[in-house]
Design an enzyme around this catalytic site. Sequence first.
Site: not given
Length: 407
Positions: A82, A136, A201, A226
């Site tokens: 982690r 988005y 972004d 993406k």
Amino acid sequence: MDSARTPTSPSDAVRITAATGRALATEAVHAGRDDLAGQGLHAPPIDLSTTYPSYDSRGEAARIDAFAATGAEPDGPPVYGRLGNPTVARFETALAKLEGTESAVAFASGMAALSAVLLVRGSMGLRHVVAVRPLYGCSDHLLTAGLLGSEVTWTDPAGVADALRPDTGLVLVESPANPTLAEVDLRAVAHACGSVPLLVDNTFATPVLQRPAEHGARLVLHSATKYLGGHGDVLAGVVACDEEFAGRLRQVRFATGGVLHPLAGYLLLRGLSTLPVRVRAASANAAELVARLAADPRVARVHYPRIGGAMVSFEVHCDPHEVIGRVRLITPAVSLGSVDTLIQHPASISHRIVDADDRRGAGVGDRLLRLSVGLEDVDDLWADLDRALGERAPGAIPLREALSGAE
């Protein structure tokens, strides 16, 4: 077609030299892998360990204290999955080089990455965000709903400076925007931000077409699901930034658990190696489809960014749901940036969660379709679109006949 000038050629974009002195295409292949030959390896290893043995508990305590203070990556062997992972770190190193930033921090998804940024700024008492629509749909919802305690002021790019407040922690834009492909003058917005960090972004453009840090952005966000992954088989997000901010992001990632799985890190590193080639080929297909759609009387309007790319949006005269239902080669599905072509109706899916008036005000109309163009043969793609668009109006001249008549 919405474009003020001829789109930048992706083949020109990939020749731009990166800060290391190597071309972007070279960095895409070699970044994050420079140490492999010295280890007698060719392919990067996948480290699936969740924990790592250490017989020096005093040393471990010191390293954990250092991480708690600055968020810097611990020296020496890993501690716990982690906190960090060697395979994921390779992807982070590579993406930072491609974006021209000091560091990058990867997360389990793009929304986890954006959430971490908001949490970092919110922890400093800077909960106000200035944002430009469209974004988005889930990014819009996260801000509007205040799910992380943030407050948002929506504005156009020219109004950014006037929207800033003493408690503004972030300015957020997406360029080209999802799904209208509207572009923002990043340098002008960065100047308007003053000392407030600008987050861009960059999912649609990728570092192949645009590196926002070169224009003044402090933070560059990707839904790595993406184009960076590129094959529709990995969920991930990443923020490219300076090392100071990266340290804070790592602390949030450690505390909240939004870590990226090592296998996903491996797939993303592999995806980066072909990113320039994929973006160039898909962009060429997109540019050809833009020309055909713009000349088709069944299409009311085509949106395509000046910097080029593989994303196209277009508004149809007919029922857009019928177009979605008639495609056969093209896949009707959410997401984008894969090797195959995808189409979706933003008002029904990706931006459904945004208030209808806000959605339409941002240019996301009910007849808008978003096309993520892949690597198939462009004539096959057009044949599928041509069939899906339905019958032409009486007297309409097919594009190919119109073009042949002009020769």
